[in-house]
Scaffold this active site. Structure first.
Site, mmCIF file in Angstrom:
data_model
loop_
_atom_site.group_PDB
_atom_site.id
_atom_site.type_symbol
_atom_site.label_atom_id
_atom_site.label_comp_id
_atom_site.label_asym_id
_atom_site.label_seq_id
_atom_site.Cartn_x
_atom_site.Cartn_y
_atom_site.Cartn_z
ATOM 1 N N ASP A 296 -11.298 2.560 3.253
ATOM 2 C CA ASP A 296 -11.485 1.103 3.172
ATOM 3 C C ASP A 296 -12.961 0.749 2.950
ATOM 4 O OD1 ASP A 296 -9.533 -0.846 3.192
ATOM 5 O OD2 ASP A 296 -9.095 -0.618 5.321
ATOM 6 N N LYS B 176 0.840 -1.203 0.000
ATOM 7 C CA LYS B 176 0.000 0.000 0.000
ATOM 8 C C LYS B 176 0.878 1.257 0.000
ATOM 9 C CE LYS B 176 -3.873 -2.464 1.984
ATOM 10 N NZ LYS B 176 -4.691 -2.862 3.134
ATOM 11 N N GLN C 169 -5.095 -1.457 9.306
ATOM 12 C CA GLN C 169 -4.937 -2.798 8.731
ATOM 13 C C GLN C 169 -5.530 -3.853 9.653
ATOM 14 O OE1 GLN C 169 -3.801 -3.304 5.641
ATOM 15 N NE2 GLN C 169 -3.928 -5.523 5.772
HETATM 16 N N1 GUN Z 1 -6.697 -6.953 5.775
HETATM 17 C C1 GUN Z 1 -6.803 -7.713 4.644
HETATM 18 N N2 GUN Z 1 -7.341 -6.974 3.656
HETATM 19 C C2 GUN Z 1 -7.567 -5.747 4.159
HETATM 20 C C3 GUN Z 1 -8.091 -4.534 3.606
HETATM 21 O O1 GUN Z 1 -8.489 -4.444 2.449
HETATM 22 N N3 GUN Z 1 -8.132 -3.469 4.456
HETATM 23 C C4 GUN Z 1 -7.734 -3.549 5.743
HETATM 24 N N4 GUN Z 1 -7.837 -2.456 6.496
HETATM 25 N N5 GUN Z 1 -7.242 -4.642 6.279
HETATM 26 C C5 GUN Z 1 -7.155 -5.736 5.488
#
Ligand code: GUN
Length: 283
Positions: free
Chosen positions: A120, A53, A97
């Site tokens: 998100d 990211k 996350q």
């Molecule tokens: N953990 C696995 N995929 C994601 C996601 O798309 N966003 C977040 N915040 N955590 C994750």
């Protein structure tokens, strides 16, 4: 006949390249799009996701603020950080996350994120907006699936769309999005009877069930579009989807591979949500 392979890496790269110029425009107008990425603990998979990211932010020109917190961070400390990020005018997106360590209530944290920074799309406010057709942040994997289908000029309107899986992260939101595009949507899950027969009616089949090679060629209608959201790690270490690719590709019209299909789209749509959030500062 072999199906068209839907190339998520290519489309994701196209989207990120388009976003570079949007970011440049925002910067010329005095806005520096910024994403705060919060990681708690040492989960190796989460560390890899967060790294990707941050790298995507760098590529697109988005400033990323990384908060890498100790495994023992308390819920209160994390809430304090989220609240601080909520109030900062120079932060446009907040991503915490998941999964969080066991002692932290995930729902409480997600609820604390200001919906106007919820890139998100996990906040109940964002989910509610999606289900009643209001503008808002859409979670990145479902949004990426729709974008892939559209960029391959595959029509959704009036089509039979079948989704296998009803998770809050993929199954439910992608179903709402397909409905929003005027598809006729059926959601299948672990208690569904005659799942094969239902899938066989699908013009568009989205599979997010989390079981390696669950969908075989006898699920597929001739010429159907098959979207595989699965990411299963086999004993030999290889990544594999929920769809048995080789055999389904002989019947489908178009199909996503794993890896290289839906996966790369998630980060592209996250970048898109960040740019959208930053752009709201102009209005
Ligand atoms: N953990 C696995 N995929 C994601 C996601 O798309 N966003 C977040 N915040 N955590 C994750």
């Amino acid at each position: 006949m072999s199906a068209v392979k839907i190339d998520g890496r290519k489309v994701s790269a196209e989207i990120k390249d388009e976003l570079i110029s949007s970011v440049k425009d925002l910067k010329e107008k005095g806005i520096n799009p910024t994403l705060a990425v919060v990681l708690v603990g040492n989960d190796p998979a989460s560390q890899v996701y967060v790294k990707h990211k941050k790298k995507a932010c760098e590529y697109v020109g988005i400033r990323s603020l990384a908060y890498e917190l100790d495994e023992n961070t308390s819920e209160d400390e994390l809430l304090k950080l989220v609240n601080e990020l909520n109030t900062r005018d120079d932060v446009h997106g907040i991503l915490v996350q998941l999964p969080l360590p066991k002692h932290i209530d995930e729902e409480k944290i997600l609820l604390a994120i200001d919906p106007s920074k919820d890139v998100d799309g996990f906040h109940p406010y964002s989910v509610g907006n999606l289900s009643i057709g209001r503008d808002g942040f859409v979670s990145c994997t479902p949004a990426g699936i729709i974008e892939l289908i559209k960029r391959y000029n595959i029509e959704i309107e009036g089509k039979n769309c079948v989704v296998i899986g009803r998770s809050n992260i993929v199954g439910k939101p992608v179903s709402m999005l397909l409905l929003r595009e005027n598809g006729t949507v059926t959601i299948c899950h672990s208690r569904t009877k005659n799942i094969k027969e239902i899938c066989k009616q699908a013009d568009i089949l989205v599979v997010a069930i989390g079981r390696a090679n669950f969908v075989t060629k006898d699920f597929i209608k001739e010429g159907a579009t098959v979207i595989d959201v699965g990411m299963n790690r086999l004993d030999n270490g290889k990544l594999c989807g929920d769809v048995s690719y080789d055999e389904c590709a002989t019947i489908a019209g178009a199909i996503t591979p794993v890896p290289g299909g839906v996966g790369p789209m998630t980060i592209a749509m996250l970048m898109n949500n960040c740019v959208k959030s930053a752009g709201k500062c102009l209005t």
